[in-house]
Design a protein around this motif. Structure first.
Motif, PDB file in Angstrom:
ATOM      1  N   ARG A 105     -37.612 -17.306  -0.584  1.00 46.75           N
ATOM      2  CA  ARG A 105     -38.935 -17.120  -1.203  1.00 46.75           C
ATOM      3  C   ARG A 105     -38.814 -16.677  -2.668  1.00 46.75           C
ATOM      4  NH1 ARG A 105     -43.538 -15.744   2.240  1.00 46.75           N
ATOM      5  NH2 ARG A 105     -43.167 -16.699   4.273  1.00 46.75           N
ATOM      6  N   ASP A 106     -37.657 -16.911  -3.262  1.00 44.60           N
ATOM      7  CA  ASP A 106     -37.432 -16.459  -4.639  1.00 44.60           C
ATOM      8  C   ASP A 106     -38.192 -17.357  -5.618  1.00 44.60           C
ATOM      9  OD1 ASP A 106     -36.500 -15.584  -7.078  1.00 44.60           O
ATOM     10  OD2 ASP A 106     -34.376 -15.621  -6.522  1.00 44.60           O
ATOM     11  N   PRO A 107     -39.174 -16.788  -6.359  1.00 41.31           N
ATOM     12  CA  PRO A 107     -39.933 -17.625  -7.309  1.00 41.31           C
ATOM     13  C   PRO A 107     -39.090 -18.111  -8.479  1.00 41.31           C
ATOM     14  CG  PRO A 107     -40.548 -15.307  -7.529  1.00 41.31           C
ATOM     15  CD  PRO A 107     -39.624 -15.394  -6.341  1.00 41.31           C
ATOM     16  N   ARG A 108     -37.896 -17.537  -8.647  1.00 40.29           N
ATOM     17  CA  ARG A 108     -36.990 -18.041  -9.695  1.00 40.29           C
ATOM     18  C   ARG A 108     -36.458 -19.420  -9.312  1.00 40.29           C
ATOM     19  NH1 ARG A 108     -36.806 -13.189  -8.476  1.00 40.29           N
ATOM     20  NH2 ARG A 108     -36.894 -11.483  -9.970  1.00 40.29           N
ATOM     21  N   HIS A 109     -36.525 -19.729  -8.023  1.00 43.17           N
ATOM     22  CA  HIS A 109     -35.959 -20.996  -7.559  1.00 43.17           C
ATOM     23  C   HIS A 109     -37.019 -21.971  -7.027  1.00 43.17           C
ATOM     24  CE1 HIS A 109     -32.667 -23.595  -6.323  1.00 43.17           C
ATOM     25  NE2 HIS A 109     -33.329 -23.812  -5.200  1.00 43.17           N
ATOM     26  N   TYR A 110     -38.030 -21.444  -6.344  1.00 48.01           N
ATOM     27  CA  TYR A 110     -39.064 -22.313  -5.761  1.00 48.01           C
ATOM     28  C   TYR A 110     -40.420 -22.010  -6.382  1.00 48.01           C
ATOM     29  CZ  TYR A 110     -35.730 -23.379  -1.996  1.00 48.01           C
ATOM     30  OH  TYR A 110     -34.631 -23.796  -1.285  1.00 48.01           O
ATOM     31  N   ASP A 111     -41.140 -23.052  -6.767  1.00 52.92           N
ATOM     32  CA  ASP A 111     -42.507 -22.872  -7.251  1.00 52.92           C
ATOM     33  C   ASP A 111     -43.401 -22.480  -6.084  1.00 52.92           C
ATOM     34  OD1 ASP A 111     -41.809 -23.618  -9.813  1.00 52.92           O
ATOM     35  OD2 ASP A 111     -42.267 -25.747  -9.473  1.00 52.92           O
ATOM     36  N   ASN A 112     -44.295 -21.518  -6.351  1.00 53.91           N
ATOM     37  CA  ASN A 112     -45.279 -21.092  -5.350  1.00 53.91           C
ATOM     38  C   ASN A 112     -44.614 -20.869  -3.984  1.00 53.91           C
ATOM     39  OD1 ASN A 112     -47.794 -20.424  -4.395  1.00 53.91           O
ATOM     40  ND2 ASN A 112     -48.491 -22.541  -4.132  1.00 53.91           N
ATOM     41  N   PRO A 113     -43.602 -20.004  -3.910  1.00 55.32           N
ATOM     42  CA  PRO A 113     -42.759 -19.919  -2.716  1.00 55.32           C
ATOM     43  C   PRO A 113     -43.464 -19.373  -1.476  1.00 55.32           C
ATOM     44  CG  PRO A 113     -42.223 -18.151  -4.231  1.00 55.32           C
ATOM     45  CD  PRO A 113     -43.174 -19.053  -4.958  1.00 55.32           C
ATOM     46  N   ASP A 114     -44.603 -18.673  -1.662  1.00 54.87           N
ATOM     47  CA  ASP A 114     -45.291 -18.105  -0.500  1.00 54.87           C
ATOM     48  C   ASP A 114     -46.271 -19.082   0.139  1.00 54.87           C
ATOM     49  OD1 ASP A 114     -43.938 -15.660  -0.692  1.00 54.87           O
ATOM     50  OD2 ASP A 114     -45.338 -14.930  -2.196  1.00 54.87           O
ATOM     51  N   ALA A 115     -46.302 -20.316  -0.353  1.00 52.69           N
ATOM     52  CA  ALA A 115     -47.136 -21.360   0.261  1.00 52.69           C
ATOM     53  C   ALA A 115     -46.283 -22.202   1.206  1.00 52.69           C
ATOM     54  CB  ALA A 115     -47.742 -22.255  -0.816  1.00 52.69           C
ATOM     55  N   PHE A 116     -46.859 -22.549   2.359  1.00 54.58           N
ATOM     56  CA  PHE A 116     -46.202 -23.451   3.316  1.00 54.58           C
ATOM     57  C   PHE A 116     -46.644 -24.871   2.985  1.00 54.58           C
ATOM     58  CE2 PHE A 116     -46.366 -25.648   7.552  1.00 54.58           C
ATOM     59  CZ  PHE A 116     -44.989 -25.751   7.736  1.00 54.58           C
ATOM     60  N   ASP A 117     -45.701 -25.700   2.549  1.00 58.55           N
ATOM     61  CA  ASP A 117     -46.033 -27.026   2.021  1.00 58.55           C
ATOM     62  C   ASP A 117     -45.000 -28.039   2.508  1.00 58.55           C
ATOM     63  OD1 ASP A 117     -46.566 -29.297   0.553  1.00 58.55           O
ATOM     64  OD2 ASP A 117     -46.186 -28.383  -1.403  1.00 58.55           O
ATOM     65  N   VAL A 118     -45.392 -28.890   3.459  1.00 61.51           N
ATOM     66  CA  VAL A 118     -44.437 -29.839   4.068  1.00 61.51           C
ATOM     67  C   VAL A 118     -43.994 -30.928   3.098  1.00 61.51           C
ATOM     68  CG1 VAL A 118     -45.265 -29.439   6.420  1.00 61.51           C
ATOM     69  CG2 VAL A 118     -46.267 -31.318   5.071  1.00 61.51           C
ATOM     70  N   THR A 119     -44.661 -31.049   1.946  1.00 61.01           N
ATOM     71  CA  THR A 119     -44.241 -32.068   0.966  1.00 61.01           C
ATOM     72  C   THR A 119     -43.183 -31.511  -0.003  1.00 61.01           C
ATOM     73  OG1 THR A 119     -45.957 -31.531  -0.667  1.00 61.01           O
ATOM     74  CG2 THR A 119     -46.544 -33.112   1.057  1.00 61.01           C
ATOM     75  N   ARG A 120     -42.858 -30.229   0.115  1.00 59.10           N
ATOM     76  CA  ARG A 120     -41.923 -29.588  -0.823  1.00 59.10           C
ATOM     77  C   ARG A 120     -40.495 -30.158  -0.682  1.00 59.10           C
ATOM     78  NH1 ARG A 120     -42.177 -24.344  -2.970  1.00 59.10           N
ATOM     79  NH2 ARG A 120     -43.801 -23.757  -1.483  1.00 59.10           N
ATOM     80  N   ASN A 121     -40.068 -30.389   0.545  1.00 55.35           N
ATOM     81  CA  ASN A 121     -38.712 -30.875   0.863  1.00 55.35           C
ATOM     82  C   ASN A 121     -37.614 -30.000   0.254  1.00 55.35           C
ATOM     83  OD1 ASN A 121     -36.899 -32.498   2.187  1.00 55.35           O
ATOM     84  ND2 ASN A 121     -36.774 -34.002   0.545  1.00 55.35           N
ATOM     85  N   PRO A 122     -37.523 -28.733   0.689  1.00 54.37           N
ATOM     86  CA  PRO A 122     -36.513 -27.819   0.126  1.00 54.37           C
ATOM     87  C   PRO A 122     -35.149 -28.021   0.786  1.00 54.37           C
ATOM     88  CG  PRO A 122     -37.820 -26.670   1.758  1.00 54.37           C
ATOM     89  CD  PRO A 122     -38.355 -28.077   1.704  1.00 54.37           C
TER      90      PRO A 122
END
Length: 389
Positions: free
Chosen positions: A308-325
């Motif tokens: 959930r690090d915002p330095r690495h993921y945009d908007n990390p507290d959102a659950f988004d199946v299109t993110r593909n992390p």
């Protein structure tokens, strides 16, 4: 520079049930935060966690647990070894878990998932944990290793206890040691003849007989299938149901675009990490994220904080199946990256796909988690109503 200190107890009951506010607070203090109450250095940020996991020479796995008894019990496993021994043990563990080796299992796993989900949807309501999250992986792993009977009946207890005892010497660890001892006992006495011909378990004994792995290590490898793989997969499958129930628009996206199945499962793993904490020990004094960590220090790697690090993921507290992390940390990283991740993905993808095919929406009960040292999962989650697709 010395690391910043925090007086939190990372195994406090409330924190283990909902660690994300604590993860965020620690992450803002620094990439490495000293926790005197737990006698460890918490590693909190994505890039710092990757650096630690990528460097087994400086950060040893031989004491990955948080109490001396479990570290002693795990000696000789690939989980708690460093190269070169780790490389040899890992090769045999992984040989049966490569994409090529698993390809033949995909059809079976997909069929089992679809059949189970179809049956549960037809009932109209069900307990997502007992009837799905536990039933499905326990069945898969029992077939894979090649056992049944009392071993299959005890898998859930054994798998949960094997993870609990990695924690500190709190009451959860102490209550779980006798149960984990049953698993250790079975793994040290199991023979090839106890396992079904053609199973992966039998194949590991064949590797031992050929001299591919040290004599006596087949049982250790089988222990990892049961100890490391079951509880985390159960947690992930429960999380799939909970997140699709809470975010119907995300389920709808996967229903309309089945190619999102792998991305959806990766996002479930990123958003709610199945492991609360994992251990390493420094082999020498090291500088980590600008702070000095002494030799022999216990590290507590907070994979969920990194995910959930915002330095690495945009908007990390959102659950988004299109993110593909695809680079999430839930399977670890580096030489000790989860050996069973291919199997876990097959199981997770099969459940996501079956739910997307069979379910339009899920109405959920409250659901609850119980405090746990290492694995973060639902204990109970009732699906009150299913709108079938």
């Amino acid at each position: 520079m010395n690391p910043i200190e925090s007086d939190i107890d990372i195994w406090d009951d409330d924190i283990t049930v909902d660690p994300y506010p604590t993860y965020a607070a620690l992450r803002e203090l620094g990439g490495v935060v000293h926790l005197p109450k737990n006698s460890l250095y918490a590693v909190t940020r994505y890039d710092v966690i990757r650096d630690v996991l990528a460097d087994p020479e400086a950060f040893s796995s031989t004491t990955l647990g948080f109490n001396p008894m479990v570290n002693e019990a795990l000696q000789g496993t690939s989980l708690a070894s460093d190269p070169p021994m780790h490389t040899q043990l890992r090769a045999t563990l992984s040989a049966n878990l490569t994409p090529r080796a698993l390809r033949g299992l995909k059809v079976t796993i997909d069929e089992k998932a679809d059949k189970l989900v179809a049956e549960l949807v037809a009932t109209g309501s069900f307990d997502a944990i007992d009837s799905l999250a536990r039933a499905f992986p326990l069945d898969i792993v029992a077939d894979l290793i090649g056992f049944g009977g009392h071993v299959k009946d005890n898998m859930l207890r054994w798998g949960q206890a094997a993870m609990q005892v990695i924690g500190p010497l709190n009451h959860r660890t102490q209550e779980s040691f006798p149960i984990a001892g049953e698993l250790y006992g079975w793994c040290s006495s199991v023979t090839a003849e106890d396992l079904a011909p053609g199973s992966i378990g039998r194949g590991i004994f064949d590797a031992e007989a050929r001299g591919d792995i040290p004599e006596g290590s087949a049982g250790h490898i089988i222990h990892q299938y049961l100890g490391a793989g079951v509880d985390t997969t159960i947690a992930s499958i429960g999380n799939i149901v909970a997140l699709f129930g809470r975010h119907p628009e995300q389920l709808e996206l996967v229903r309309n675009s089945p190619e999102l199945v792998p991305a959806a499962f990766a996002e479930v793993l990123r958003y709610w990490t199945p492991l609360h904490i994992w251990g390493r020990t420094t082999t020498r004094e090291v500088e980590l994220d600008g702070v000095i960590v002494p030799a022999g220090a216990q590290l507590g790697i907070l994979l969920g904080a990194g995910n959930r690090d915002p330095r690495h993921y945009d908007n990390p507290d959102a659950f988004d199946v299109t993110r593909n992390p695809v680079d999430h940390l839930s399977f670890g990283y580096g030489p000790h990256g989860c050996a069973g991740q291919g199997l876990a993905r097959l199981e997770g993808h099969a459940i996501v796909e079956a739910l997307a095919r069979r379910v339009k929406s899920l109405s959920l009960g409250e659901g609850y988690r119980v405090p746990s040292n290492i694995t973060r999962s639902f204990e109970q989650l009732q699906v009150l109503e299913v709108e079938a697709a």
